[in-house]
Motif scaffolding. Sequence first.
Motif, PDB file in Angstrom:
ATOM      1  N   SER B  14       0.837  -1.204   0.000  1.00  0.00           N
ATOM      2  CA  SER B  14       0.000   0.000   0.000  1.00  0.00           C
ATOM      3  C   SER B  14       0.868   1.249   0.000  1.00  0.00           C
ATOM      4  O   SER B  14       1.974   1.250   0.535  1.00  0.00           O
ATOM      5  CB  SER B  14      -0.893   0.016   1.252  1.00  0.00           C
ATOM      6  OG  SER B  14      -1.668  -1.149   1.318  1.00  0.00           O
ATOM      7  N   ALA B  22       3.910   1.577  -3.718  1.00  0.00           N
ATOM      8  CA  ALA B  22       3.188   0.437  -3.134  1.00  0.00           C
ATOM      9  C   ALA B  22       3.922  -0.871  -3.427  1.00  0.00           C
ATOM     10  O   ALA B  22       3.999  -1.762  -2.576  1.00  0.00           O
ATOM     11  CB  ALA B  22       1.759   0.388  -3.673  1.00  0.00           C
ATOM     12  N   HIS B  56      -5.245   5.789  -0.840  1.00  0.00           N
ATOM     13  CA  HIS B  56      -4.021   4.999  -1.010  1.00  0.00           C
ATOM     14  C   HIS B  56      -4.232   3.943  -2.080  1.00  0.00           C
ATOM     15  O   HIS B  56      -5.345   3.514  -2.338  1.00  0.00           O
ATOM     16  CB  HIS B  56      -3.565   4.354   0.305  1.00  0.00           C
ATOM     17  CG  HIS B  56      -4.551   3.409   0.895  1.00  0.00           C
ATOM     18  ND1 HIS B  56      -5.599   3.803   1.664  1.00  0.00           N
ATOM     19  CD2 HIS B  56      -4.642   2.057   0.821  1.00  0.00           C
ATOM     20  CE1 HIS B  56      -6.297   2.757   2.065  1.00  0.00           C
ATOM     21  NE2 HIS B  56      -5.744   1.683   1.552  1.00  0.00           N
ATOM     22  N   GLN B  58      -3.448   0.130  -3.575  1.00  0.00           N
ATOM     23  CA  GLN B  58      -3.145  -1.222  -3.093  1.00  0.00           C
ATOM     24  C   GLN B  58      -2.774  -2.066  -4.303  1.00  0.00           C
ATOM     25  O   GLN B  58      -3.620  -2.339  -5.159  1.00  0.00           O
ATOM     26  CB  GLN B  58      -4.352  -1.829  -2.390  1.00  0.00           C
ATOM     27  CG  GLN B  58      -4.589  -1.263  -1.002  1.00  0.00           C
ATOM     28  CD  GLN B  58      -5.643  -2.063  -0.261  1.00  0.00           C
ATOM     29  OE1 GLN B  58      -6.748  -2.267  -0.746  1.00  0.00           O
ATOM     30  NE2 GLN B  58      -5.299  -2.532   0.922  1.00  0.00           N
TER      31      GLN B  58
ATOM     32  N   GLN E   2      -4.160   1.290   5.371  1.00  0.00           N
ATOM     33  CA  GLN E   2      -3.268   1.657   4.276  1.00  0.00           C
ATOM     34  C   GLN E   2      -1.785   1.498   4.590  1.00  0.00           C
ATOM     35  O   GLN E   2      -0.961   1.605   3.705  1.00  0.00           O
ATOM     36  CB  GLN E   2      -3.547   3.093   3.826  1.00  0.00           C
ATOM     37  CG  GLN E   2      -3.250   4.146   4.862  1.00  0.00           C
ATOM     38  CD  GLN E   2      -4.447   4.425   5.751  1.00  0.00           C
ATOM     39  OE1 GLN E   2      -5.316   3.581   5.946  1.00  0.00           O
ATOM     40  NE2 GLN E   2      -4.482   5.606   6.313  1.00  0.00           N
TER      41      GLN E   2
END
Lengths: 69, 69, 69, 69, 69, 69, 69, 69, 69, 69, 69, 69
Positions: B14, B22, B56, B58, E2
């Motif tokens: 993330s 990420a 955010h 992922q 997150q």
Amino acid sequence: MQDHVYKIIELVGSSETSVEDAIQQAITRASRTLNHLRWFEVTQTRGHIEQGKVHHYQVTLKVGFTLEE
Amino acid sequence: MQDHVYKIIELVGSSETSVEDAIQQAITRASRTLNHLRWFEVTQTRGHIEQGKVHHYQVTLKVGFTLEE
Amino acid sequence: MQDHVYKIIELVGSSETSVEDAIQQAITRASRTLNHLRWFEVTQTRGHIEQGKVHHYQVTLKVGFTLEE
Amino acid sequence: MQDHVYKIIELVGSSETSVEDAIQQAITRASRTLNHLRWFEVTQTRGHIEQGKVHHYQVTLKVGFTLEE
Amino acid sequence: MQDHVYKIIELVGSSETSVEDAIQQAITRASRTLNHLRWFEVTQTRGHIEQGKVHHYQVTLKVGFTLEE
Amino acid sequence: MQDHVYKIIELVGSSETSVEDAIQQAITRASRTLNHLRWFEVTQTRGHIEQGKVHHYQVTLKVGFTLEE
Amino acid sequence: MQDHVYKIIELVGSSETSVEDAIQQAITRASRTLNHLRWFEVTQTRGHIEQGKVHHYQVTLKVGFTLEE
Amino acid sequence: MQDHVYKIIELVGSSETSVEDAIQQAITRASRTLNHLRWFEVTQTRGHIEQGKVHHYQVTLKVGFTLEE
Amino acid sequence: MQDHVYKIIELVGSSETSVEDAIQQAITRASRTLNHLRWFEVTQTRGHIEQGKVHHYQVTLKVGFTLEE
Amino acid sequence: MQDHVYKIIELVGSSETSVEDAIQQAITRASRTLNHLRWFEVTQTRGHIEQGKVHHYQVTLKVGFTLEE
Amino acid sequence: MQDHVYKIIELVGSSETSVEDAIQQAITRASRTLNHLRWFEVTQTRGHIEQGKVHHYQVTLKVGFTLEE
Amino acid sequence: MQDHVYKIIELVGSSETSVEDAIQQAITRASRTLNHLRWFEVTQTRGHIEQGKVHHYQVTLKVGFTLEE
């Protein structure tokens, strides 16, 4: 656009900085020999790891270009 | 490379800043317990939204590493 | 989260700068008429090429939002 | 068979001789640490080329094994 | 959510009664050794037949869990 | 490896003896005109049947090679 | 049936009890604003886990309905 | 070839020796009752493991044959 | 199991009550004419809606059975 | 057919009249520079809309041809 | 084109005469309420059979349109 | 419709004129031995090329029919 025939080729571009740069690397190389590049589509995003860090990205893309009359 | 057996694991990293970050978050965490990470492949890019903004990213990735002899 | 029903819509965002910005463009536009955007998933990353350069990215994403009671 | 829970792991085996040997290499390595390997499924067949010859095959497989009670 | 990195594993659960029970069997077994199971996704629903009846269901699922800091 | 751009082409090789030989037939033919073949990936395995016997295998593969600077 | 045009929307229904109930939850909610729901197709079955138990199922489905003349 | 209608059936062949032999086993069995088998396509390659060795391969294939006039 | 050749057929079972019952309906019908049904795999879960309720489920499954020697 | 190696290229043909004509347009163009076109497979059917009418179809196809000895 | 956000909807059009007509039926109906339809992509081609004849085609398509500023 | 069990078979129809005619050829042939054909779905559209022209289309379709009580 509707009168053309397009050819699609598949390339892999690499970059140590970003996915976008890897895409541009592949297109830059292809444009040295092909004039009418029109669009691309990403089909795979991979990369190599060294010492626990992404060393470089490898992005596979299909690139379409106009076949000249 | 041809004598090795590799294992592939699947991780989700993330980041509030970018897809690339990420990916690196997941690899950084994995490298704390695994020594020979070699490559990754992105299998999904998702994210959460808050107040009309990406909060955010992922990113799901497969990570390959060498099984020691 | 478990009591809700979500609807998923499909959008295409564009950006001359990055994949992340194209995602945000689509979400910004959607949030003008939809209140409860919750998550997104990228389903395709394409782009247009002009003069051997990526002119803009086009990112297709599914966006999920809560249907109000 | 119906009372068990199985875990599935993903491996890549390599061989200079054949697809079947690459499969066996991966299973041989896994069986050094896992006791109850039961089945496999090939998910990808790749390989490296040197001097116009297949240098070695790389076969990705999922391997299922019984989790002990 | 997150800040975490998740790992995804693949399991097969079995049940003579229902798809839902097969899912729960796999999760129950996994939770004996893993603390932070968070979500699952069904990737395959199969089963064995005996005497013209479903003898048991076999459900393959991916299970995500938080990697501890 | 990280500075290169690769092109991927798709070939079908045939063989009366084995899948591996069909792969090698395609690579042998391609290497007559292309210098830097690096890897392949099998995308389809088919074949023709005559008189209840496999007459020949037809293996479709993607082949990647380095574009010269 | 052959004279109609249908629209397909994508929904996620949730339920603590079963896959079937999650499907019905999504359809019940959709039928509050849409009159001519005709069929559905499940595209994903997921769920959340708490304390080693399935807390609720989340079923994604496409739902088709007739567009009125 | 263009005047015919073909039917496609799906079979699983097994062999302790190779993928190719498993394909041939399935075709041999099918040709006992079907006269005009024409082509096959492999759709899955699996196998069973015993004592850390591949015990037998199980290859799923689609087989096409001409429907007689 | 390793000496057999299996045939796989595709069926759709229907039920007003559950996915599991739709699977059993299909298998019950098939077992009236086929003796050695061994396994099934669900390939699609659909259903019809009437008055905002699931009227019946339609489950497509592949069913494997042993071809007698 | 069994002694040949084939190459597969990807093309997009366009037509204002039909899917079949778009296929033929792509093949006509390719046959100006390639002698041994043998088969095609449609991989995508798209089109552009103007004023609520299909303006032209765009059909993507893979085309296989024999590589000369 | 690069400044816009597009929305993609999924429709099913029907026709007793051809695939192309089924596509046009869906687009004609959608254009009654949506102004800026831009492109479509066929995702499924099905149909109903009566008395051994195709009674009507049912073509599922995704249709993209510009979201107004 | 909800009380029936359906069987699905896979056929390939050919035609020198159109995709639609190839579909009808396959259905016409199947209806000579099967009474209750109900629907079809196209799974592949291919064709053969001769002298730079489409010689005939080959359309693969799944056909569903009611199993009699």
